[in-house]
Every structure is written in structure tokens, then in C-alpha cells.
Design a protein around this motif. Structure first.
Motif, short mmCIF file in Angstrom:
data_model
loop_
_atom_site.label_atom_id
_atom_site.label_comp_id
_atom_site.label_asym_id
_atom_site.label_seq_id
_atom_site.Cartn_x
_atom_site.Cartn_y
_atom_site.Cartn_z
N GLY A 108 -8.63 12.55 6.14
CA GLY A 108 -10.05 12.27 6.32
C GLY A 108 -10.30 11.40 7.54
N ASN A 109 -11.56 11.25 7.88
CA ASN A 109 -11.92 10.41 9.03
C ASN A 109 -11.45 8.97 8.82
N HIS A 110 -11.00 8.36 9.88
CA HIS A 110 -10.67 6.92 9.91
C HIS A 110 -9.60 6.54 8.90
N TRP A 111 -8.73 7.45 8.51
CA TRP A 111 -7.76 7.17 7.45
C TRP A 111 -6.81 6.04 7.83
N ASN A 112 -6.58 5.83 9.14
CA ASN A 112 -5.65 4.80 9.57
C ASN A 112 -6.35 3.73 10.41
N ALA A 113 -7.65 3.53 10.17
CA ALA A 113 -8.40 2.52 10.90
C ALA A 113 -8.05 1.13 10.37
N CYS A 114 -8.40 0.13 11.14
CA CYS A 114 -8.11 -1.25 10.75
C CYS A 114 -9.25 -2.16 11.18
N GLU A 115 -9.73 -2.96 10.26
CA GLU A 115 -10.75 -3.96 10.54
C GLU A 115 -10.40 -5.18 9.69
N GLY A 116 -9.63 -6.11 10.27
CA GLY A 116 -9.14 -7.23 9.48
C GLY A 116 -8.19 -6.72 8.41
N TYR A 117 -8.45 -7.06 7.16
CA TYR A 117 -7.63 -6.57 6.04
C TYR A 117 -8.15 -5.26 5.47
N LEU A 118 -9.20 -4.72 6.04
CA LEU A 118 -9.80 -3.47 5.55
C LEU A 118 -9.35 -2.27 6.38
N ALA A 119 -9.43 -1.11 5.78
CA ALA A 119 -9.08 0.14 6.47
C ALA A 119 -10.27 0.66 7.26
N GLY A 120 -10.71 -0.15 8.21
CA GLY A 120 -11.88 0.21 9.01
C GLY A 120 -13.10 -0.56 8.57
N THR A 121 -14.17 -0.42 9.32
CA THR A 121 -15.43 -1.07 8.95
C THR A 121 -15.99 -0.45 7.68
N ASP A 172 -5.24 24.61 -3.09
CA ASP A 172 -6.51 23.90 -2.93
C ASP A 172 -6.35 22.84 -1.84
N ARG A 173 -7.48 22.48 -1.22
CA ARG A 173 -7.46 21.48 -0.17
C ARG A 173 -7.85 20.12 -0.73
N VAL A 174 -7.04 19.13 -0.42
CA VAL A 174 -7.34 17.76 -0.83
C VAL A 174 -7.41 16.89 0.42
N THR A 175 -8.27 15.89 0.39
CA THR A 175 -8.52 15.06 1.57
C THR A 175 -8.08 13.62 1.30
N VAL A 176 -7.41 13.03 2.27
CA VAL A 176 -6.94 11.66 2.18
C VAL A 176 -8.00 10.71 2.72
N VAL A 177 -8.34 9.69 1.95
CA VAL A 177 -9.27 8.66 2.41
C VAL A 177 -8.66 7.28 2.19
N SER A 178 -9.13 6.31 2.95
CA SER A 178 -8.66 4.93 2.82
C SER A 178 -9.87 4.03 2.59
N PRO A 179 -10.36 3.94 1.34
CA PRO A 179 -11.59 3.19 1.08
C PRO A 179 -11.38 1.70 0.87
N SER A 180 -10.11 1.26 0.89
CA SER A 180 -9.83 -0.14 0.54
C SER A 180 -9.14 -0.87 1.69
N GLY A 181 -7.91 -1.36 1.42
CA GLY A 181 -7.19 -2.13 2.41
C GLY A 181 -6.54 -1.27 3.48
N ARG A 182 -6.25 -1.90 4.61
CA ARG A 182 -5.62 -1.18 5.73
C ARG A 182 -4.25 -0.66 5.31
N LEU A 183 -3.89 0.46 5.87
CA LEU A 183 -2.63 1.11 5.53
C LEU A 183 -1.47 0.41 6.23
N ARG A 184 -0.52 -0.08 5.45
CA ARG A 184 0.65 -0.75 6.00
C ARG A 184 1.94 -0.01 5.67
N GLU A 185 2.02 0.57 4.49
CA GLU A 185 3.26 1.17 4.00
C GLU A 185 3.37 2.62 4.47
N LEU A 186 3.57 2.81 5.76
CA LEU A 186 3.49 4.15 6.35
C LEU A 186 4.58 5.07 5.83
N GLU A 187 5.80 4.56 5.65
CA GLU A 187 6.88 5.42 5.17
C GLU A 187 6.61 5.88 3.74
#
Length: 309
Positions: free
Chosen positions: A56-69, A22-37
Motif C-alpha cells: 500500500g501507499n507509504h508502507w515504509n514511511a517514517c515520521e518520528g516513531y510513526l509509519a508516516g504522518t 485474491d489480492r491483499v494489501t499491506v498497510v502500516s497504520p501504526s509504528g514505523r517499520l523496523r523489523e525488515l527481515e
């Protein structure tokens, strides 16, 4: 035995079980991603189980402390949810940000009504609770950035949960109060407190609350639980399952109760089954808990278990 599940206002259908390929999609709906490893190790675990993991779209975006706007995070979440080829959604990390999305993600939002699994905890409580108001289940469980720190049995429990296998009971320390059945509603205490009285708060009558938190001083836990009491939010709750309250200590050198003493003081007189010390929450084992599944809480024996019909 308390609570009749047939009379509970909160009604949730569990999504169909997932299966490898099955296909699963990664999203970042909260804080910006820091723990890459750690994030990469979490991805590797899902892939090793045979799942096709898509970013998913914008999974590694950054807007202040958020994972994108807010717009970016909202778009990524809705796109993954409405994608018919996506069978599940994996949240990258917690932090803060999901409650901002709930301002625009309401009953008028173009969200597909079909259920699909979404996995996360901590700040993801906002999404899990809002989806519960729509009758959609999710899993309060390890994020991609925390999954690799889980022991093997806890990782297996997550996949048992999402693939439709029965879950073993969890053992904690019973506070008494007998036994109750109800719909399981897990949450981070802080996030849940700020959802009370909003459209994202599910009906609480007859539920078994499963609460955890991290980094909150005992007086702040006291303030939150006192707010629940003042609102009458505990009235009608069937039972309370308490996980880990990590790093919840007072200021060194200042007089303080412990977090556990506060929990006893604010919850111990509710007259309902309560079990403490269960293995879920931050900074330790975080056993997966399905939102909306019928559960039984034994406050005398200290056991939380799912009920399968």
C-alpha cells in the motif's frame, strides 16, 4: 449458560472467505517499520499460500516513531479499504498510532460499507474495535513482522480463519464461573482501556472479552482494570478470555504482586466465566481470533471455542 446472542447489541457480519489468488494489501497504520527481515519473511508466507500481495501507499514511511504522518497513514488505509480489487488488508506491525487515525476516521469518512478482512493485533486493536462499531469484522492475529515466529499450527489457524474453515478450540486454565456464549471481542488491554467511552468503543454488553498485553508493570495493569471497574465497563460482559501478559513484571528489588495476581484480584470477583493462559498475545504463540464471531467460553474446563451455526 449466560447471555442470549439474539439480544446482543453488537452485531457483526464476517467478510466473505478469502482464497488463494485474491489480492491483499499491506498497510502500516501504526509504528514505523523496523523489523525488515521479519517483515519480508511474513510477506513470503502469504505469497507461498498463493495470495497476491501488494504494498500500500507509504508502507515504509517514517515520521518520528510513526509509519508516516497521520495523513499518509490515513490515506493508505482508506485507499486499501475502498479499493474494490483488494480483498484483505495486512498490517505490517503494531507499536502506536492507530488511535490517532480514529480522530478523523469516523462515520463521515468515505469508507466503503462492504466488509473485508483486516489482520493485526496489539495497537491494531484501535482499528479492530472501531470497525466492530460499524458491524465489520477483522482478525486479531499475527502481524507481518510476527507471522514467521508462529508455529505451523498457528500459521495454519490464521489461514483457516481467513479462508472460512472452522477453528479448533483453544485450551487454557479455567477460573470457574460456568459457561457463557457471546460475541468475541479481542483486544490489547492498554489500547482498549484508552478507547473506553470514545466512539471507537463497541458495545460491551454480552461480549466475551479476549485480553492480552506486553511490557506493563503489574501496578499499571491494576490501574487499568480498576478504571474498567470504576466505569462499570465489566457490567454485562459475558466472560473474559485471558491470553499472554508478556514482560509484565514489577521493578526489581521493589515489592510487587505479579501480573497474574493482579488479574485474579481485579477480575476474580466478577462472577462470570474466566479462562486464563490462552495461547494468544505477544512474545509467544498468537492464535488468530475472529472479531465478532459467536464464541463459547467454558470457565470450568478452560476452553474457548467458536460457535458455527
Amino acid at each position: 449458560m449466560q447471555s442470549n446472542p439474539s439480544e446482543l447489541p453488537l452485531s457483526i457480519n464476517l467478510p466473505s472467505p478469502l482464497k488463494p489468488r485474491d489480492r491483499v494489501t499491506v498497510v502500516s497504520p501504526s509504528g514505523r517499520l523496523r523489523e525488515l527481515e521479519a517483515f519480508e519473511r511474513g510477506l513470503a508466507i502469504w505469497k507461498s499460500r498463493g495470495y497476491r500481495v501488494e504494498m500500500g501507499n507509504h508502507w515504509n514511511a517514517c515520521e518520528g516513531y510513526l509509519a508516516g504522518t497521520d495523513a499518509q497513514r490515513h490515506e493508505a488505509l482508506i485507499q486499501a479499504w475502498n479499493d474494490p480489487n483488494c480483498q484483505g488488508i495486512l498490517c505490517a506491525r503494531g507499536g502506536y498510532g492507530t488511535t490517532r487515525l480514529l480522530e478523523s476516521w469516523n462515520s463521515h469518512c468515505p469508507i466503503a460499507k462492504s466488509s473485508k478482512w483486516i489482520v493485526g493485533f496489539s495497537d491494531i486493536t484501535g482499528l479492530l474495535w472501531y470497525l466492530a462499531t460499524l458491524g465489520i469484522s477483522g482478525i486479531h492475529g499475527p502481524l507481518l513482522t510476527t507471522l514467521d515466529r508462529e508455529p505451523e499450527w498457528s500459521q495454519q489457524r490464521l489461514f483457516d480463519c481467513i479462508e472460512g474453515r472452522p477453528l479448533a478450540p483453544l485450551k487454557g486454565k479455567g477460573w470457574g464461573g460456568g459457561t457463557a456464549r457471546g460475541i468475541l471481542l479481542p483486544a490489547n488491554l492498554t489500547v482498549a482501556t484508552y478507547l473506553l467511552g470514545t466512539p471507537a468503543q463497541p458495545p460491551l454488553h454480552g461480549v466475551i472479552l479476549a485480553l492480552e498485553d506486553v511490557g506493563e508493570a503489574p501496578y499499571r495493569i491494576d490501574r487499568m482494570l480498576t478504571y474498567w471497574r470504576a466505569l462499570g465497563a465489566f457490567q454485562g460482559i459475558a466472560g473474559i478470555a485471558l491470553g499472554r501478559f508478556s514482560f509484565c513484571k514489577g521493578t526489581p528489588g521493589h515489592s510487587s504482586w505479579t501480573a497474574q495476581e493482579v488479574l485474579r484480584d481485579r477480575l476474580g470477583d466478577l462472577g462470570i466465566p474466566i479462562v486464563g493462559g490462552l495461547p494468544f498475545g505477544h512474545d509467544g504463540v498468537n492464535a488468530a481470533l475472529p472479531v465478532g464471531q459467536l464464541a463459547q467460553l467454558d470457565g470450568d474446563r478452560g476452553i474457548l471455542e467458536m460457535i458455527y451455526s
